[in-house]
Write a protein that holds these residues in place. Sequence first.
Motif, short mmCIF file in Angstrom:
data_model
loop_
_atom_site.label_atom_id
_atom_site.label_comp_id
_atom_site.label_asym_id
_atom_site.label_seq_id
_atom_site.Cartn_x
_atom_site.Cartn_y
_atom_site.Cartn_z
N SER A 193 17.19 -13.61 -45.05
CA SER A 193 16.77 -14.36 -46.24
C SER A 193 17.53 -13.94 -47.50
O SER A 193 17.64 -14.72 -48.44
N LYS B 257 20.61 -19.03 -48.14
CA LYS B 257 19.83 -19.78 -49.13
C LYS B 257 19.30 -21.07 -48.51
O LYS B 257 20.05 -21.80 -47.85
N ARG B 258 18.03 -21.31 -48.72
CA ARG B 258 17.42 -22.57 -48.27
C ARG B 258 17.56 -23.60 -49.39
O ARG B 258 17.01 -23.42 -50.47
N ILE C 48 16.62 -27.23 -50.52
CA ILE C 48 15.71 -28.34 -50.22
C ILE C 48 16.37 -29.65 -50.62
O ILE C 48 16.84 -29.80 -51.75
N ILE D 297 16.00 -29.64 -45.13
CA ILE D 297 16.36 -28.26 -45.47
C ILE D 297 17.77 -27.99 -44.97
O ILE D 297 18.12 -28.31 -43.83
N LYS D 298 18.57 -27.41 -45.85
CA LYS D 298 19.93 -27.01 -45.49
C LYS D 298 20.07 -25.51 -45.75
O LYS D 298 19.68 -25.03 -46.81
N PHE D 299 20.59 -24.78 -44.76
CA PHE D 299 20.77 -23.33 -44.90
C PHE D 299 22.23 -23.05 -45.24
O PHE D 299 23.14 -23.45 -44.50
N ASP E 104 19.63 -26.98 -39.82
CA ASP E 104 19.41 -27.92 -40.91
C ASP E 104 18.56 -29.10 -40.44
O ASP E 104 18.61 -29.48 -39.26
#
Length: 657
Positions: A40, A44-45, A47, A201-203, A222
């Motif tokens: 984490s 980064k998440r 939105i 959601i994209k990481f 994602d």
Amino acid sequence: MLENRKYIVIGVFCLVGLVYLARLFYLQILDDSYSLESSSNSIKRVIEIPYRGQIYDRNGKLIVYNNPVYDLYVTPKKVYIPDTVAFCQLMGLERPEFDSIMASARAYSSNKPSLFLRQLSKEDFARIQDALVDYKGFEHVTSSTRTYPARTLANALGYVSEISKKQLDEQETPYYRQGDYIGHSGLEEQYESVLRGQRGIKFVMQDVHAVPKGSWKNGAFDSLAVAGKNLYTGIDVEIQQYADTLMQNKVGSVVAIEPSTGQILAMVSAPTYDPNILSSRYFSKSYSQLAKNPYKPLINRPVMASYRPGSTFKLIQSLVALQDGAVLPSSIFSHAGVPMKCHCNRSGRLNLSGAVQYSCNPYFYHVFRRLLYNNSERNTFKASAMGLHHWHDMVAKFGIGQQLGIDLPSERKGNLPDADYYNRMYGEKRWKFSTIYSLSIGEGELLITPLKMANVAAIIANRGWFYTPHLVAGIGKPGEGIDPKYLEKRDVGINPAFFEYVAEGMQGAVEHGTVTAGAIIPGITMCGKTGTSQNKKGKDHSIFVAFAPRENPKIAIAVFVENAGWGGVAAASVASLVIEKYIKRRVDNLALEKKIKEANYLPAITPPKKPAPIPKKIETPRDSAAKPLIVKTAPQRTASPAEPNLLVAQSVTANGN
């Protein structure tokens, strides 16, 4: 024997160890979910906000759609601005405002981007896009804002704005974050869970300075954002816009319903405003201006304003009395001894249809009295209480005194008094028929909303039943997904044959009764009833309910025009024009149309009185014999009443007439 036990124990321990090793291998090597959690700090998440669902009218015309806008973000550590004055001019900012934004951004983080300007239009962004190359540390993110091409239906649609702290704290299931947008009032609030869609959601991998380094694991985890579902309403935008133009410079409501479906064709709350003004980055300023407007354009009057129904309530009294056997269609009553005046000079010669046609007050005094005493002449408290309870239950079946259940928030119940209500008001056995007889003509403690009276017109048009009025006729696809309660037929418990006597009186009221002759529609049989609602604070309110044609009705309508006086003139004229426009798709009565559009019934706004200035007392020396001097300040001139806010001036131009 002991040797064998030793090997068994060792085997058990080995087996448990293998299980733990296998589980650790799975968690650390095969299962990426724990890897994602442990990363984490480096992942980064992001939105992704989906597009909200669009809203259409019954003919497929767009009422609400999404328009791309640009949010400008700043990373303070990267910022390079060679000329701050020029930059502020480019962005349309004052220097103190720029300094405040930058200070907030640095307080948040020097390395992370934070919001600099929200909701730049395509035109504004195009103007600054090339110049941004010279100013390092700024980046844009594409988002969307609601756009209302028809510029109408503001109160029924609601608006979208930033979620409040209270709403964040009261979430049952965590979904929204600080800064998110949410629907407020109207359809935007009622159907928020449908319109908002599903977030994606994209990481993204980032370094210790929060600088993005690309997608994590090629986007394997994602998820794409899913757009909200579209709403398909029963609104006829052309009729809605036309009704808007008729209600300019007026305070009140127009509610039109398709009787056969319960779908709302038009819902005007006047004065109104252009919904686009609450869909920009100047939301706070615009909302504040609307909230301060003395004509209260933010109130959705069709469902929130309560009025005495006046003589329009005589329609319900007639039907309830016929069903109860208190009167017959041929019943005739004398005017003698009745403490209220009649609108006509036909004393003692009217049957029930005639009493509806000429809105005879003494007739309905007798009708209500018979309902309460069950044809008994005993004027006792017990008879009044029992009769009122029975009357209350029958009237309630028309939706009076309760929420109808329209798909809008903040619907008011109104008031339908019963015996308990008057016991609380006057004390038990301290009231009787002579205390409450004003209910007979829709006055007294009765309170209704315009929506309810439009629904009463739909009930009579259908000869005794209705569908719960609703705006949305389809979710996702036309005709699909709506609440089953809007497809359930509700009966009011009145013999269908009795409605013909009332319809006969309503037709007579339009053609030869209390309605102005100018409101008659050639070629269309309109059945209507006028009402004048008493108003202690000014001129009475004008009310009219109607449906048309008499056979196979296509539209039921209620019009309320505050401070316009007699119901047969202002309200009846508006209703007549809307009905003609809907059925014919044109208006031939151009003289009446011009007259109504030019009519101004806006009440004068009296500015609040300023407190009188306090006289200043000049102290004199104690040893002086002179009396204290009183200095009188000159009276301040009161400003003249402000003109109505330009935001509520309706500039809609309807198609056709």
